[in-house]
Design an enzyme around this catalytic site. Sequence first.
Site, mmCIF file in Angstrom:
data_model
loop_
_atom_site.group_PDB
_atom_site.id
_atom_site.type_symbol
_atom_site.label_atom_id
_atom_site.label_comp_id
_atom_site.label_asym_id
_atom_site.label_seq_id
_atom_site.Cartn_x
_atom_site.Cartn_y
_atom_site.Cartn_z
ATOM 1 N N HIS A 227 0.444 -1.168 0.060
ATOM 2 C CA HIS A 227 -0.098 0.441 0.156
ATOM 3 C C HIS A 227 0.669 1.061 0.165
ATOM 4 C CE1 HIS A 227 1.242 0.284 4.349
ATOM 5 N NE2 HIS A 227 0.505 1.021 3.967
HETATM 6 C C1 UD1 Z 1 -2.549 5.644 6.052
HETATM 7 C C2 UD1 Z 1 -0.788 6.443 6.375
HETATM 8 C C3 UD1 Z 1 -0.343 5.021 6.157
HETATM 9 C C4 UD1 Z 1 -0.568 3.416 6.587
HETATM 10 C C5 UD1 Z 1 -1.826 3.323 6.454
HETATM 11 C C6 UD1 Z 1 -2.993 1.893 6.944
HETATM 12 C C7 UD1 Z 1 -0.809 8.657 6.159
HETATM 13 C C8 UD1 Z 1 0.152 9.830 5.883
HETATM 14 N N1 UD1 Z 1 -0.562 7.541 5.961
HETATM 15 O O1 UD1 Z 1 -1.902 5.944 4.576
HETATM 16 O O2 UD1 Z 1 0.914 5.346 7.569
HETATM 17 O O3 UD1 Z 1 -0.064 2.420 6.800
HETATM 18 O O4 UD1 Z 1 -3.263 4.923 6.634
HETATM 19 O O5 UD1 Z 1 -3.525 2.245 5.514
HETATM 20 O O6 UD1 Z 1 -0.841 9.021 6.985
HETATM 21 N N2 UD1 Z 1 -9.324 5.109 1.535
HETATM 22 C C9 UD1 Z 1 -11.061 4.179 2.093
HETATM 23 N N3 UD1 Z 1 -11.419 4.026 2.749
HETATM 24 C C10 UD1 Z 1 -10.995 4.262 4.191
HETATM 25 C C11 UD1 Z 1 -9.535 4.915 3.895
HETATM 26 C C12 UD1 Z 1 -8.887 5.231 2.859
HETATM 27 O O7 UD1 Z 1 -11.200 3.437 0.292
HETATM 28 O O8 UD1 Z 1 -11.552 3.685 4.652
HETATM 29 C C13 UD1 Z 1 -8.687 5.909 -0.012
HETATM 30 C C14 UD1 Z 1 -9.159 6.071 0.097
HETATM 31 O O9 UD1 Z 1 -8.804 6.245 -1.710
HETATM 32 C C15 UD1 Z 1 -7.207 7.539 0.063
HETATM 33 C C16 UD1 Z 1 -6.539 6.248 0.123
HETATM 34 O O10 UD1 Z 1 -7.437 5.056 0.306
HETATM 35 O O11 UD1 Z 1 -7.497 8.491 -0.701
HETATM 36 C C17 UD1 Z 1 -5.478 6.545 0.910
HETATM 37 O O12 UD1 Z 1 -6.528 6.847 2.311
HETATM 38 P P1 UD1 Z 1 -5.610 7.558 3.096
HETATM 39 O O13 UD1 Z 1 -5.292 7.423 4.503
HETATM 40 O O14 UD1 Z 1 -5.078 8.945 2.545
HETATM 41 O O15 UD1 Z 1 -3.430 7.088 2.833
HETATM 42 P P2 UD1 Z 1 -3.010 5.406 3.064
HETATM 43 O O16 UD1 Z 1 -2.641 4.964 1.787
HETATM 44 O O17 UD1 Z 1 -4.351 4.615 4.051
#
Ligand code: UD1
Length: 387
Positions: A227
């Site tokens: 991820h």
């Molecule tokens: C975040 C953390 C990372 C952690 C990871 C675990 C930061 C900078 N990054 O990254 O350190 O390892 O979480 O998962 O804080 N999305 C969904 N549903 C959700 C959440 C996210 O669909 O409940 C999708 C969205 O499209 C979003 C993307 O995942 O844009 C990324 O989510 P985001 O929280 O921005 O970063 P992670 O890659 O999950």
Amino acid sequence: MDTRQTLRMMSIAGARPNFMKLAAIAHAVEEYNGLTEKQVNIEHMIVHTGQHYDSKMSANFFADLGIPEPDVNLNIGSGSHACQTADIMKAFEPVLLENMPDVLLVVGDVNSTIACSLVASKIAYPHEARHRVRPVIVHVEAGLRSNDRSMPEEINRVLTDAISDFLFVTEQSGLDNLRAEGVAADKMHFAGNVMIDTLINHLEKAKKSKVKENLGVSGEYVVVTLHRPSNVDTKESLAPLIALLEQVAEKCKVVFPVHPRTLNKLDDFSLLQHLRDNENVILSGPLGYLDFLNLISEARAVITDSGGIQEETTYLQVPCITLRENTERPVTVSEGSNYLAGLDIDVIWSTFCSVLEGRGKASRIPDLWDGRSGFRIVAQIVEDCAV
Ligand code: UD1
């Protein structure tokens, strides 16, 4: 001993890897409050920023881990780093002012961690209201450094540590890093690993999970998770890793729970259908904590770019091949079962083959990863912060 005093502590949770850490703290608070001989009573409040919001990424973890419902949910959701961090800060400030806790506890290295600690570091409680100007800021899982400033989490770690009042570290490197950055010795404590507390507390329950039946997994298998933006956000980085997984799948079944970020990218880059068509690759959505723990605890190996999974596999002594050039958790390599394979496909492949052929290294469980870290932290917070 005066047991009438109350210590008001607020803990922040935002994204998936925070929840396992928060669970250990929440349970340790309950244990502390149950002691007959105690210095204070801890009033514990949980604020969820809503950084992760899908039930598979959030609510299921609260249920699996028995974490009390958050008292407040800021419902921030996804966004660019700047927008997400700013939105959390704006929503969190009034919550902090309304509740004025004595202690603000943040865990890990996600955007919610830096956003809330930054708000707390500059807040000014009204003079007449409280005996404190601002909360004491406690960072759990402090001191970890990948020394790779292109990782958003590394920026979050460095900044959060710089503004925290007390820092709890999981391994010796955390103390060394903080010392090198000039942090005073009396601000840092080696407490062990709260994520491992949660693993130890839930392993037996996880063994009863029916995830393998549900996913149709039998025989030997490898678990894969991907991820990190640097691995999944461009086709140039993701396509070779997916090709490698297909090569791995020729030797051993691959179970791949796909993070939402990765699912979007696989789809964008037209890589998804090919994986779906591979009968040796079992794809699923994000798994609950108990199901995932069940899978990794019995896997032949785990291939990942996660931070926390390097630690969980170290405790379980399951070989872990990490698809990154660096790790902020070096004890998992020096003592644990983790191999930092980098991103060179030949190196990853040869590491995988040697693990599969039983030529892996011996490993041990690091010091203080013993299930008592949360309690050590809570007892120390009382020691340092109760007035
Ligand atoms: C975040 C953390 C990372 C952690 C990871 C675990 C930061 C900078 N990054 O990254 O350190 O390892 O979480 O998962 O804080 N999305 C969904 N549903 C959700 C959440 C996210 O669909 O409940 C999708 C969205 O499209 C979003 C993307 O995942 O844009 C990324 O989510 P985001 O929280 O921005 O970063 P992670 O890659 O999950």
